[in-house]
Motif scaffolding. Structure first.
Motif, PDB file in Angstrom:
ATOM      1  N   SER A  49     -57.451  26.636 -28.257  1.00  0.00           N
ATOM      2  CA  SER A  49     -58.097  25.522 -27.557  1.00  0.00           C
ATOM      3  C   SER A  49     -59.570  25.848 -27.354  1.00  0.00           C
ATOM      4  O   SER A  49     -59.994  27.009 -27.466  1.00  0.00           O
ATOM      5  CB  SER A  49     -57.424  25.257 -26.199  1.00  0.00           C
ATOM      6  OG  SER A  49     -57.607  26.376 -25.337  1.00  0.00           O
ATOM      7  N   PHE A  50     -60.344  24.803 -27.053  1.00  0.00           N
ATOM      8  CA  PHE A  50     -61.777  24.974 -26.835  1.00  0.00           C
ATOM      9  C   PHE A  50     -62.193  24.045 -25.707  1.00  0.00           C
ATOM     10  O   PHE A  50     -61.960  22.821 -25.771  1.00  0.00           O
ATOM     11  CB  PHE A  50     -62.547  24.639 -28.113  1.00  0.00           C
ATOM     12  CG  PHE A  50     -64.045  24.713 -27.963  1.00  0.00           C
ATOM     13  CD1 PHE A  50     -64.681  25.933 -27.819  1.00  0.00           C
ATOM     14  CD2 PHE A  50     -64.815  23.559 -27.956  1.00  0.00           C
ATOM     15  CE1 PHE A  50     -66.054  26.002 -27.680  1.00  0.00           C
ATOM     16  CE2 PHE A  50     -66.189  23.618 -27.818  1.00  0.00           C
ATOM     17  CZ  PHE A  50     -66.817  24.843 -27.676  1.00  0.00           C
ATOM     18  N   THR A  51     -62.790  24.606 -24.662  1.00  0.00           N
ATOM     19  CA  THR A  51     -63.240  23.828 -23.519  1.00  0.00           C
ATOM     20  C   THR A  51     -64.746  23.627 -23.607  1.00  0.00           C
ATOM     21  O   THR A  51     -65.499  24.596 -23.804  1.00  0.00           O
ATOM     22  CB  THR A  51     -62.875  24.536 -22.199  1.00  0.00           C
ATOM     23  OG1 THR A  51     -61.463  24.709 -22.146  1.00  0.00           O
ATOM     24  CG2 THR A  51     -63.327  23.716 -21.007  1.00  0.00           C
ATOM     25  N   CYS A  52     -65.180  22.360 -23.459  1.00  0.00           N
ATOM     26  CA  CYS A  52     -66.600  22.034 -23.624  1.00  0.00           C
ATOM     27  C   CYS A  52     -66.962  20.852 -22.731  1.00  0.00           C
ATOM     28  O   CYS A  52     -66.134  20.349 -21.975  1.00  0.00           O
ATOM     29  CB  CYS A  52     -66.905  21.733 -25.087  1.00  0.00           C
ATOM     30  SG  CYS A  52     -65.907  20.385 -25.751  1.00  0.00           S
ATOM     31  N   ASN A  58     -70.611  13.602 -19.652  1.00  0.00           N
ATOM     32  CA  ASN A  58     -70.862  14.825 -18.886  1.00  0.00           C
ATOM     33  C   ASN A  58     -69.606  15.335 -18.177  1.00  0.00           C
ATOM     34  O   ASN A  58     -69.676  15.968 -17.128  1.00  0.00           O
ATOM     35  CB  ASN A  58     -71.976  14.602 -17.849  1.00  0.00           C
ATOM     36  CG  ASN A  58     -72.671  15.914 -17.503  1.00  0.00           C
ATOM     37  OD1 ASN A  58     -72.833  16.783 -18.356  1.00  0.00           O
ATOM     38  ND2 ASN A  58     -73.066  16.058 -16.247  1.00  0.00           N
ATOM     39  N   ARG A  59     -68.451  15.073 -18.773  1.00  0.00           N
ATOM     40  CA  ARG A  59     -67.203  15.559 -18.201  1.00  0.00           C
ATOM     41  C   ARG A  59     -66.660  16.695 -19.054  1.00  0.00           C
ATOM     42  O   ARG A  59     -66.910  16.768 -20.252  1.00  0.00           O
ATOM     43  CB  ARG A  59     -66.177  14.437 -18.093  1.00  0.00           C
ATOM     44  CG  ARG A  59     -65.775  13.853 -19.434  1.00  0.00           C
ATOM     45  CD  ARG A  59     -64.835  12.666 -19.278  1.00  0.00           C
ATOM     46  NE  ARG A  59     -64.532  12.065 -20.565  1.00  0.00           N
ATOM     47  CZ  ARG A  59     -63.542  12.450 -21.343  1.00  0.00           C
ATOM     48  NH1 ARG A  59     -62.740  13.437 -20.956  1.00  0.00           N
ATOM     49  NH2 ARG A  59     -63.315  11.839 -22.506  1.00  0.00           N
ATOM     50  N   GLN A  60     -65.913  17.565 -18.427  1.00  0.00           N
ATOM     51  CA  GLN A  60     -65.320  18.688 -19.140  1.00  0.00           C
ATOM     52  C   GLN A  60     -64.065  18.231 -19.876  1.00  0.00           C
ATOM     53  O   GLN A  60     -63.231  17.515 -19.308  1.00  0.00           O
ATOM     54  CB  GLN A  60     -64.985  19.810 -18.159  1.00  0.00           C
ATOM     55  CG  GLN A  60     -64.368  21.042 -18.828  1.00  0.00           C
ATOM     56  CD  GLN A  60     -64.183  22.188 -17.875  1.00  0.00           C
ATOM     57  OE1 GLN A  60     -65.140  22.813 -17.442  1.00  0.00           O
ATOM     58  NE2 GLN A  60     -62.946  22.475 -17.527  1.00  0.00           N
ATOM     59  N   ILE A  61     -63.955  18.650 -21.112  1.00  0.00           N
ATOM     60  CA  ILE A  61     -62.776  18.313 -21.897  1.00  0.00           C
ATOM     61  C   ILE A  61     -62.257  19.579 -22.578  1.00  0.00           C
ATOM     62  O   ILE A  61     -63.005  20.532 -22.794  1.00  0.00           O
ATOM     63  CB  ILE A  61     -63.072  17.242 -22.966  1.00  0.00           C
ATOM     64  CG1 ILE A  61     -64.197  17.714 -23.896  1.00  0.00           C
ATOM     65  CG2 ILE A  61     -63.434  15.915 -22.339  1.00  0.00           C
ATOM     66  CD1 ILE A  61     -64.462  16.759 -25.049  1.00  0.00           C
ATOM     67  N   THR A  62     -60.986  19.563 -22.912  1.00  0.00           N
ATOM     68  CA  THR A  62     -60.371  20.671 -23.639  1.00  0.00           C
ATOM     69  C   THR A  62     -59.837  20.148 -24.957  1.00  0.00           C
ATOM     70  O   THR A  62     -59.028  19.206 -24.977  1.00  0.00           O
ATOM     71  CB  THR A  62     -59.238  21.304 -22.824  1.00  0.00           C
ATOM     72  OG1 THR A  62     -59.780  21.862 -21.617  1.00  0.00           O
ATOM     73  CG2 THR A  62     -58.569  22.422 -23.622  1.00  0.00           C
TER      74      THR A  62
END
Length: 379
Positions: A49-52, A58-62
């Motif tokens: 997985s990659f969290t960015c 401007n929200r965090q997504i995985t």
């Protein structure tokens, strides 16, 4: 298949200053999503997985392999979601792309160990959606399609070439080196140790502050070896012998009675790195070379003589002239820088002619500068 290639093209060739991801939205459509780096995990964990940060909201997504076709991390590392087999188990992970070869083969790497990060290479061809391991598996009767591709070339009928193809390591570099040999169509391009004799014609001039010496030709015989170390690259040591003699004069000494003679008999060991264009489909192969040289001056001298006035004879009023003789302290060893270009003509399977032109610059107060035309033959 074509649709997926278009998506990967967008992911691979989007501006290198922007990080992007190909993701599925809530209704199953695919979109190109600008992202910001946020993940600080290891290459092993990024496979899962990659969290960015979504640049737009401007929200965090995985990102996961099931929700995303792939992403580019830190502007240059591309991860693509792939389904593959490992140790009898089917996996779907983000695999890092490590190389694209001839726009038709894409190489990926999988890390199965969090600590060791030992790379296991896979590949995918332009015309096939499947991902294949590069390593053969004799126990299951699996032969890598890339291995089979090499053996399909007519050159593989040569026992020596086939043995070289069969020794392919499961790495992109090992395959590319062998595939370029297959495309060249010449078994003589097979990387091998070479040795032979060489003969050079040198034109050089002694550079010293107090002397003006003539440009002189000399003959330089020797032997050489050529040892492959990397694709297209070899280590090229030589052992040469030279007798050099030059005449000149001392600076700032007037008159015709002003002579200098430089003589040296040397044994030199040029050490070169040579890059040869083996991927060219012909027998004439250009190369460039660069390195250094250590010379042992077994006999060396720089002698001079000139006439110097020492007053006048009181009886004749004529000048009194003395002959001054001397000798410089010439070092018993010297170092030089070498660089040149040339070409190899492969006249047969195991024999080649080499012709090169080198520039040579010796270091130190009594160094020579010049060029060397060299002809060599591998035995």
């Amino acid at each position: 298949m074509k649709f997926r290639l278009i998506l990967l093209f967008l992911l691979w060739y989007t501006c290198a200053n922007a990080q992007v991801a190909l993701v599925y939205d809530s209704i199953g459509e695919i979109q190109l999503l600008p992202i910001k780096d946020e993940d600080d995990s290891t290459p092993y964990l990024r496979q899962f997985s990659f969290t960015c940060i979504d640049r737009q909201s401007n929200r965090q997504i995985t990102l996961t392999p099931d929700s995303c076709h792939g992403y580019r991390f830190s502007s240059h590392m591309l991860y693509a979601s792939k389904t593959f087999e490992y140790a009898g188990e089917t996996k779907r992970l983000f695999l890092r792309r490590v190389r694209v070869y001839q726009d038709s083969i894409v190489f990926y790497v999988y890390y199965n160990d969090k600590a060791a990060l030992e790379p296991i290479y896979y590949f995918q061809t332009r015309d096939d959606d499947r991902v294949y391991p590069m390593a053969d598996d004799p126990e299951k009767g699996y032969i890598s399609p890339l291995h089979s591709l090499l053996l399909s070339y007519p050159m593989a009928e040569d026992p020596e070439v086939r043995a070289y193809f069969d020794k392919m390591e499961p790495t992109p570099r090992s395959f590319v080196k062998r595939h370029r040999l297959a495309l060249s169509k010449y078994a003589s391009h097979l990387p091998r140790f070479k040795w032979g004799v060489t003969l050079g014609l040198a034109s050089s001039k002694l550079k010293a502050d107090d002397y003006k010496m003539d440009q002189v030709m000399s003959v330089v015989p020797g032997v050489f070896a050529d040892i492959p170390i990397l694709p297209n690259t070899s280590y090229h040591p030589e052992l040469t012998f030279e007798k050099y003699a030059a005449k000149g004069r001392r600076n700032l000494i007037p008159g015709d009675f002003n002579h200098a003679a430089y003589n040296v008999t040397s044994l030199a060991t040029p050490q070169l790195i040579r890059y040869t264009m083996f991927n060219l489909p012909k027998r004439l192969l250009p190369f460039v070379e660069l390195g250094g040289q250590f010379s042992l001056n077994m006999k060396h001298s720089l002698e001079y003589s000139y006439m110097k006035e020492a007053g006048e004879d009181i009886n004749t009023n004529l000048p009194i002239v003395h002959e001054i003789r001397g000798e410089e302290d010439i070092p018993a060893a010297s170092l030089a820088l070498l660089g040149g270009v040339g070409a190899e003509w492969q006249c047969s399977r195991h024999h080649s002619w080499f012709v090169s032109v080198r520039l040579v610059k010796e270091m130190g107060d009594f160094g020579r500068t010049g060029c060397l035309l060299q002809i060599s033959y591998s035995l």
